[in-house]
Design an enzyme around this catalytic site. Sequence first.
Site, PDB file in Angstrom:
ATOM      1  N   SER A 149     -37.555  94.550-118.007  1.00 24.17           N
ATOM      2  CA  SER A 149     -37.692  94.652-116.558  1.00 24.17           C
ATOM      3  C   SER A 149     -36.310  94.539-115.930  1.00 24.17           C
ATOM      4  O   SER A 149     -35.317  94.355-116.627  1.00 24.17           O
ATOM      5  CB  SER A 149     -38.604  93.550-116.043  1.00 24.17           C
ATOM      6  N   LYS A 150     -36.312  94.612-114.602  1.00 22.73           N
ATOM      7  CA  LYS A 150     -35.044  94.577-113.849  1.00 22.73           C
ATOM      8  C   LYS A 150     -34.169  93.383-114.203  1.00 22.73           C
ATOM      9  O   LYS A 150     -32.956  93.455-114.100  1.00 22.73           O
ATOM     10  CB  LYS A 150     -35.352  94.528-112.344  1.00 22.73           C
ATOM     11  N   ARG A 151     -34.815  92.294-114.588  1.00 21.56           N
ATOM     12  CA  ARG A 151     -34.041  91.091-114.935  1.00 21.56           C
ATOM     13  C   ARG A 151     -33.045  91.367-116.053  1.00 21.56           C
ATOM     14  O   ARG A 151     -32.059  90.672-116.222  1.00 21.56           O
ATOM     15  CB  ARG A 151     -34.988  89.977-115.417  1.00 21.56           C
ATOM     16  N   HIS A 152     -33.356  92.378-116.878  1.00 17.53           N
ATOM     17  CA  HIS A 152     -32.521  92.651-118.044  1.00 17.53           C
ATOM     18  C   HIS A 152     -31.432  93.674-117.778  1.00 17.53           C
ATOM     19  O   HIS A 152     -30.731  94.081-118.681  1.00 17.53           O
ATOM     20  CB  HIS A 152     -33.402  93.134-119.206  1.00 17.53           C
TER      21      HIS A 152
END
Length: 468
Positions: A238-241
């Site tokens: 996800s965007k966190r990565h």
Amino acid sequence: MDTIITRFPPSPTGFLHIGGARTALFNWLYARHMKGKFVLRIEDTDIERSSQESVDAIFEALEWLGIDWDEGPFFQSQRLALYREYSKKLIDAGQAYYCTCPPESLEQMRKAALEAGENPKYNGTCREKGLGPSGRAVIRLKAPVAGTTVLEDIIKGTIVFQNAELDDFIIVRSDGMPTYNFAVVVDDLTMGINTVIRGDDHVMNTPKQILIYQALESSLPAFGHVPMVLGGDRSRLSKRHGAVSVTAYREMGYLPDAVINYLVRLGWSFGDQEFFTRNELIQKFTLDNIGRSPGIFNPEKLLALNADHIKSAAPEYLARHLPGFLEKKGFIAAQGPFLNQVIETLQTRSKTLLDMADSAVFYYQGIVEYEEKAADKFLTAPYLEALELLAEQFENLNPFDQPNLENAFKTVMEKTGLNFGKIAQPVRVALTGKTASPGIFEIILVLGKSRVIARLRGAALFIMKRES
Ligand code: GLU
């Protein structure tokens, strides 16, 4: 052997995600490897969540990646008559039925099942009623109540589902819209899809789809469920990565060939080879080497691979992609030998096209902008004479080539008593504005005689002004 026909059926509810792009890529590569066909289908029956903007974003990302399709794009929203025809077929054959159970009783069934510690299932109230169509009726598949449904998965091996765990699931909603499982089967069937490679988040849907194929007395495609792409912490990517939209990588200066090389390696291998050209992938890609463990997305690895692709690409290929980045900085880089030479000097020094554009700016500046620190250190009185002499020597060079340039430097070194190391830095700053750049002879040759002389004289003037 039948022609292999694969497909990519995104739901247009956002941009093309790295994971989705990998699925598209696997299907595309397999079709290309087998000299088969690749079909693009837009699964837009969820009208609320689908948008034209997402459809456009998906096309744009696929085009950028160089994933081209042989048939389509088909839109499920334009195929409703076909789904109606197939649901009618199933009803006529006694394989499906109308159900008018109200939401409250379905909710009761659900609660009772959960309380008894069982999976919620439809209890078959309408299964044998022989109801006809009506405004609020849904259509359910008359699923087998006993026995097993077997998925022979190319990647995961054999998975056996107990039919008792499945229920008479809905294939057409009361508003006439097909459910995902039903539309997919009708589409795959009518489009002749014989190989379905998709994310393993769909494994639980597959027995339902198999039951629909069987109810339609049709043979099954080959199924292969690929493990999901995960982030470094092994949670779903996800965007966190980091950036997860394909086109974000385009904006950051990645090459499509590097991105597809990286994506394919998130789940497929060929010995321990890491670097593949596009053609090599088409040649080598088969379903045999898709792994069973999830791919872990590693942005640093992707960056390193991008640098490798930039290094080994033909300058003409990079020339197609670089000018857009220069344009954003206000420089027009025309196609031609100059651009190709500029690129050649920067290929080993650039991790992305954005880096490359940053480093290429000095080639295109009419007046070189000096970095303050560089000018303070190197555009100073002790180097004035060397810069002027060099400009003078260069005036008479014919041809303007490396051996003659070396001689000109030697003459200036003798006249000024400065060694090459001492002269090279002021020259570099005069020509590029910076203290780090490609090799000094490389830049001189690419810039060409008149630009080099003008820049040396410009730097000399700069020194005189600041000293006066
Ligand atoms: N539209 C589905 C998705 O985007 C397609 C799944 C499939 O490949 O059947 O997940």
